[in-house]
Design an enzyme around this catalytic site. Structure first.
Site, short mmCIF file in Angstrom:
data_model
loop_
_atom_site.label_atom_id
_atom_site.label_comp_id
_atom_site.label_asym_id
_atom_site.label_seq_id
_atom_site.Cartn_x
_atom_site.Cartn_y
_atom_site.Cartn_z
N HIS A 84 0.84 -1.20 0.00
CA HIS A 84 0.00 0.00 0.00
C HIS A 84 0.87 1.25 0.00
O HIS A 84 1.96 1.26 0.57
CB HIS A 84 -0.98 0.01 1.18
CG HIS A 84 -0.35 0.17 2.54
ND1 HIS A 84 -0.16 1.38 3.13
CD2 HIS A 84 0.10 -0.75 3.42
CE1 HIS A 84 0.37 1.22 4.33
NE2 HIS A 84 0.56 -0.08 4.53
N ASP A 86 -0.64 4.46 0.65
CA ASP A 86 -1.19 5.49 1.54
C ASP A 86 -0.44 5.46 2.86
O ASP A 86 0.17 4.45 3.22
CB ASP A 86 -2.68 5.28 1.76
CG ASP A 86 -3.00 3.92 2.39
OD1 ASP A 86 -2.55 2.90 1.83
OD2 ASP A 86 -3.69 3.89 3.43
N ASP A 115 6.29 2.09 6.60
CA ASP A 115 4.89 1.67 6.45
C ASP A 115 4.19 2.52 5.39
O ASP A 115 3.62 3.54 5.70
CB ASP A 115 4.19 1.82 7.81
CG ASP A 115 2.78 1.30 7.82
OD1 ASP A 115 2.40 0.57 6.91
OD2 ASP A 115 2.04 1.66 8.76
N GLU A 149 -5.17 1.34 2.92
CA GLU A 149 -4.88 0.33 3.94
C GLU A 149 -4.98 0.91 5.34
O GLU A 149 -5.41 0.23 6.27
CB GLU A 149 -3.48 -0.27 3.71
CG GLU A 149 -3.18 -1.50 4.55
CD GLU A 149 -2.60 -1.19 5.92
OE1 GLU A 149 -2.54 -2.11 6.76
OE2 GLU A 149 -2.23 -0.02 6.18
N GLU A 150 -4.59 2.18 5.50
CA GLU A 150 -4.54 2.77 6.83
C GLU A 150 -5.92 3.15 7.37
O GLU A 150 -6.02 3.55 8.54
CB GLU A 150 -3.63 4.01 6.82
CG GLU A 150 -2.18 3.72 6.48
CD GLU A 150 -1.45 2.91 7.55
OE1 GLU A 150 -2.08 2.57 8.58
OE2 GLU A 150 -0.27 2.60 7.35
N ASP A 173 4.63 -5.76 4.86
CA ASP A 173 4.04 -4.68 5.65
C ASP A 173 4.18 -4.94 7.15
O ASP A 173 3.37 -4.48 7.93
CB ASP A 173 2.55 -4.55 5.28
CG ASP A 173 1.90 -3.30 5.86
OD1 ASP A 173 2.63 -2.33 6.14
OD2 ASP A 173 0.68 -3.30 6.04
N HIS A 440 3.94 4.94 12.22
CA HIS A 440 2.88 5.80 12.76
C HIS A 440 3.43 6.80 13.78
O HIS A 440 2.65 7.44 14.48
CB HIS A 440 1.76 4.98 13.39
CG HIS A 440 1.00 4.13 12.43
ND1 HIS A 440 -0.29 3.71 12.65
CD2 HIS A 440 1.33 3.62 11.22
CE1 HIS A 440 -0.71 2.98 11.64
NE2 HIS A 440 0.27 2.90 10.76
#
Length: 469
Positions: A84, A86, A115, A149-150, A173, A440
């Site tokens: 992903h 995003d 990520d 995905e997030e 991931d 994150h």
């Protein structure tokens, strides 16, 4: 052999990764359109991957601008590599612009390096290098790229409605050596129903409360705006004492007669909220000490009764553990309140195999009605599991062990990856045991060593799965 191959591409890998990292691919519903279903940033990142694929001679297939794939190989079976592009919002406190990649001697710093943009580029180059080697493919490869995905996984939901399901696959991931099981994941809201008006004049009225941006992140900032009708100085002093006693950072200011209180916490991934500091729950804990209006008092009391200091669902009656996947975890990622519409808690709950989710939620929903709250359930993803002794898993693990001499066994996690979209899907890298996990979080980075080693491992793994008989 494989590491030497990757060395020839190191500059290209970094340059292509920098280009992807420079795109602020955060979901933006306010700017969403038919051409950009989750906002222009994710769409731009998807197009970027198509562009480098076309440059290198690959075929691509777009699915409504929310997902797509890069194709390679030949054969009947398909290896899916699910990535992903995003990213979560950058947040505050970075030492550099999170969308202007900083390349040092040893690392690349930007939002998405871990990520999942760094691993995405690593997997892409593994395919590209094999293609440049003119290998005799025995399987087709679909590198599937998502843009949501997030948040809600709209990308893979849409993709798999019409597109071929890979025979097997992995998502780069998470972590090496291999994650063969993932907890069930659900998001839901606990919504406060508006109460009756106050019979007596309260000393304090909560005007607004805001904490958190994503259900799968522990909020690192919270703000409350409180109308204080008397004893303003006492409230401020009590708040400062509360911060000191709980080892927290925060602030208090007065804005047009309204007391503004803020608390700073520690943001971490919602799969293990116990290692973070939830700023919102702490600020609500302080507000519970004030004689608030009825609606606000019910809101903060609910937080303390069911949510504060309940990272494993203890206060919700959902504590549960298995040896394979571990504990139920409970992250309160979004908290909002205003004196016109009452309040909401946005929850990200993760649970192991064997947990009776529906029964637990029904019981909890019935219990909280008496306090003026109801459950609004979102998407539910059941636990996902592939036997670690499956030959597919063993080939991935062998590639990892050949290059690292690390004999760590495959394991399960509380996080959710695209792998759960597949009947035989696992997460495979790209973090190593010695990687600093800043997914994150501020100042997210990937070391060049990690990036290139992951590329080399993917190279060997894809070769063993798709070229060797």
């Amino acid at each position: 052999m494989w590491k030497e191959k990757v060395q020839q591409y190191e500059d290209q890998i970094i340059n292509d990764l920098k280009g992807l990292l420079a795109i602020e691919s955060v979901r933006d519903d306010a700017k969403a359109s038919e051409d950009a279903p989750v906002g222009p940033g994710p769409r731009k990142a998807l197009d970027y991957m198509y562009e480098i694929a076309h440059r290198d001679g690959f075929t691509t297939h777009d699915v409504d601008h929310i997902a797509g794939r890069i194709e390679a190989g030949k054969g009947n079976d398909v290896l899916g590599i699910l990535c992903h592009v995003d990213v979560v919002p950058a947040g505050d406190g970075w030492d550099s612009n999170p969308f202007e990649p900083v390349v040092t001697e040893d690392a690349i710093i930007a939002r998405g390096t871990l990520d999942d943009k760094g691993p995405t580029i690593a997997a892409y180059y593994a395919i590209k290098i094999l293609e440049d080697m003119n290998v005799d493919w025995k399987k087709r490869i679909h590198m599937i790229i998502g843009t949501d995905e997030e948040s809600d996984w709209k990308c893979t939901d849409r993709y798999f409605k019409t597109e071929e399901m890979p025979t097997l696959g992995f998502a780069p991931d998470a972590e090496f050596p291999c994650i063969h099981g993932e907890k069930g994941i659900t998001t839901f809201d606990l919504v406060q129903n508006k109460l009756a008006e106050d019979q007596d004049e309260p000393d304090y009225e909560l005007i607004t409360f805001k904490s958190g941006e994503r259900y799968n992140m522990v909020p690192d900032h919270a703000e409350a705006r409180v109308l204080v009708k008397e004893n303003m100085t006492d409230v401020i002093q009590d708040f400062e004492y509360f911060l000191e006693q709980n080892h927290l950072q925060g602030d208090s200011t007065v804005d047009s007669g309204i007391l503004v209180l803020t608390v700073e916490g520690k943001a971490v991934h919602g799969m293990d909220p116990s290692i973070g500091v939830n700023a919102g729950l702490y600020l609500l804990k302080f507000l519970a000490s004030l004689n608030l209006d009825n609606n606000a008092q019910a809101f903060v009391a609910f937080s303390n009764r069911y949510l504060f200091d309940s990272d494993f669902g203890e206060k919700m009656g959902m504590k549960f553990h298995t040896d394979v996947m571990g504990d139920v975890t409970n992250n309160i990622g979004v908290i909002t309140y205003d004196n016109e519409n009452a309040g909401l808690f946005g929850i990200n709950l993760r649970y192991p195999e064997g947990f009776e989710f529906e029964k637990a939620m029904d019981r909890f929903a019935n219990e909280i009605q008496q306090y003026g709250f109801e459950v609004k359930l979102g998407k539910v993803q059941p636990p996902h599991y592939v036997d670690k002794n499956d030959p597919f898993v063993q080939k991935l693990v062998t590639a990892y062990r050949n290059q690292t001499n690390d004999m760590t066994e495959p394991y399960t996690i509380g996080g959710g990856t695209y792998a759960r979209n597949l009947d035989k899907g696992v997460a495979f890298g790209a973090m190593f045991s010695d990687s600093e996990d800043l997914m994150h979080q501020k100042n997210e980075y990937i070391t060049k060593k990690q990036l290139f080693n992951a590329t080399s491992i993917y190279l060997e793994a894809i070769y063993s799965l798709c070229v060797e008989e």
